[in-house]
Design a protein around this motif. Structure first.
Motif, PDB file in Angstrom:
ATOM      1  N   ASP A 127       0.866  -1.173   0.000  1.00 15.51           N
ATOM      2  CA  ASP A 127       0.000   0.000   0.000  1.00 15.51           C
ATOM      3  C   ASP A 127       0.907   1.229   0.000  1.00 15.51           C
ATOM      4  O   ASP A 127       1.998   1.202   0.586  1.00 15.51           O
ATOM      5  CB  ASP A 127      -0.897   0.011   1.238  1.00 15.51           C
ATOM      6  N   LEU A 129       0.987   5.448   0.751  1.00 13.18           N
ATOM      7  CA  LEU A 129       0.357   6.675   1.243  1.00 13.18           C
ATOM      8  C   LEU A 129       1.325   7.816   0.984  1.00 13.18           C
ATOM      9  O   LEU A 129       2.427   7.846   1.539  1.00 13.18           O
ATOM     10  CB  LEU A 129       0.031   6.569   2.734  1.00 13.18           C
ATOM     11  N   VAL A 153      -3.318   5.756  -1.061  1.00 13.20           N
ATOM     12  CA  VAL A 153      -3.900   6.899  -0.352  1.00 13.20           C
ATOM     13  C   VAL A 153      -3.169   8.146  -0.834  1.00 13.20           C
ATOM     14  O   VAL A 153      -1.946   8.251  -0.684  1.00 13.20           O
ATOM     15  CB  VAL A 153      -3.773   6.769   1.177  1.00 13.20           C
ATOM     16  N   ILE A 285      -7.860   5.390   7.549  1.00 11.65           N
ATOM     17  CA  ILE A 285      -6.850   4.739   6.697  1.00 11.65           C
ATOM     18  C   ILE A 285      -6.861   3.234   6.922  1.00 11.65           C
ATOM     19  O   ILE A 285      -6.845   2.442   5.967  1.00 11.65           O
ATOM     20  CB  ILE A 285      -5.449   5.311   6.985  1.00 11.65           C
TER      21      ILE A 285
END
Length: 290
Positions: A127, A129, A153, A285
């Motif tokens: 992931d 961010l 994100v 989140i």
């Protein structure tokens, strides 16, 4: 709410710099916690610094904004993010521990560096961010290295020039080193006590933002990773722009939080942020990434 003159006064070279000036005692201070591991990876001719916090779960890569370091952007929120997962925080070219090198400084290059770092750590998918300019880099990771990205994100970042508040670009074109907020200078110099280095960071960030080019809608639409677009309701990024980004993405979601540029994650230039605010952000989140 910010005025164009406020934004221009603190424009370093990137959206992370467009924040209200605040007394030192009212700024959020990063709360440092020792990482499990720190290191440098040789990627694309760069000696890139990284920290690893937490264990388990899908790795989460944190990419800071311009003029920043891991600590200035994520110092307060990282311990919360690392409670349930492995967090890999990076410092990009010319920032913090990662020294500048003689090569182009672009969002695409930053994305390639992040992907190469993951390869060096044996991470096949993560992931991502990204905050502020780091969010633009995160988009480029998803565009250029889609197999590397699980979920994305994008926090307080632009993908088009018209995404910034009125007056931003006028201020950007006139930005000088004196406009760079002192906490960013101090954070850099604490890590690397080099005036040449901190000035190089400013010059790199300034020129990159002055020459910012829109990411084509077709490239955004091609991103298949589920993406959460986060923006403050009084951000330097227009809420309408964040909405447009979320709507253009194939699997985009939008989250508008009360606050300014990065206040929801306790960024160093925001006023004192309550633990509750940070918990709300991290809860959102965690829910999205799971």
């Amino acid at each position: 709410m910010r005025t164009p003159s406020m934004a221009a006064g603190v424009v370093l070279a990137l959206s992370a710099m467009c924040v209200d000036r605040l007394p030192a005692q009212s700024r959020a201070r990063p709360r440092a916690r020792a990482p499990l591991d720190v290191g440098y990876a040789k990627v694309n001719g760069l000696r890139m610094y990284y920290e690893i916090h937490g264990t388990g779960g899908t790795p989460l890569v944190l990419v800071h904004g311009g003029g920043s370091t891991i600590g200035t952007n994520f110092g307060r929120v990282m311990p919360l993010l690392a409670r349930t997962r492995r967090v890999i925080a990076v410092e990009v070219q010319a920032h913090g521990h990662t020294l500048d090198v003689d090569r182009p400084f672009t969002f695409a290059q930053d994305a390639d560096d992040v992907a190469a770092l993951l390869d060096s750590l044996g991470v096949s998918k993560a992931d991502i961010l990204g905050f502020s300019n780091g969010g633009t880099t995160a988009l480029q990771v998803a565009i250029r290295h889609p197999a590397k990205v699980n979920r994305l994100v994008v926090a307080s970042a632009n993908y088009k020039r018209d995404g910034m508040q009125p007056g931003f670009w006028d201020g950007m074109m006139k930005a000088s080193y004196a406009d760079m907020p002192q906490p960013y200078k101090d954070a850099y110099l604490k890590i690397n006590p080099s005036q040449a280095g901190v000035h190089a960071m400013f010059e790199r960030d300034s020129k990159r933002m002055q020459g910012f080019e829109d990411i084509p809608d077709a490239a955004i639409r091609a991103i298949q990773a589920p993406t959460l677009v986060v923006v403050g309701d009084q951000d330097v990024i227009r809420v309408e722009h964040a909405l447009a980004l979320a709507g253009t993405l194939a699997h985009g979601r939008l989250c508008v939080l009360p606050g300014t540029h990065g206040s929801y994650l306790g960024e160093i230039m925001t006023p004192n942020v309550s633990a509750r605010t940070l918990e709300v952000f991290v809860g959102l989140i965690d829910e999205f990434l799971h």
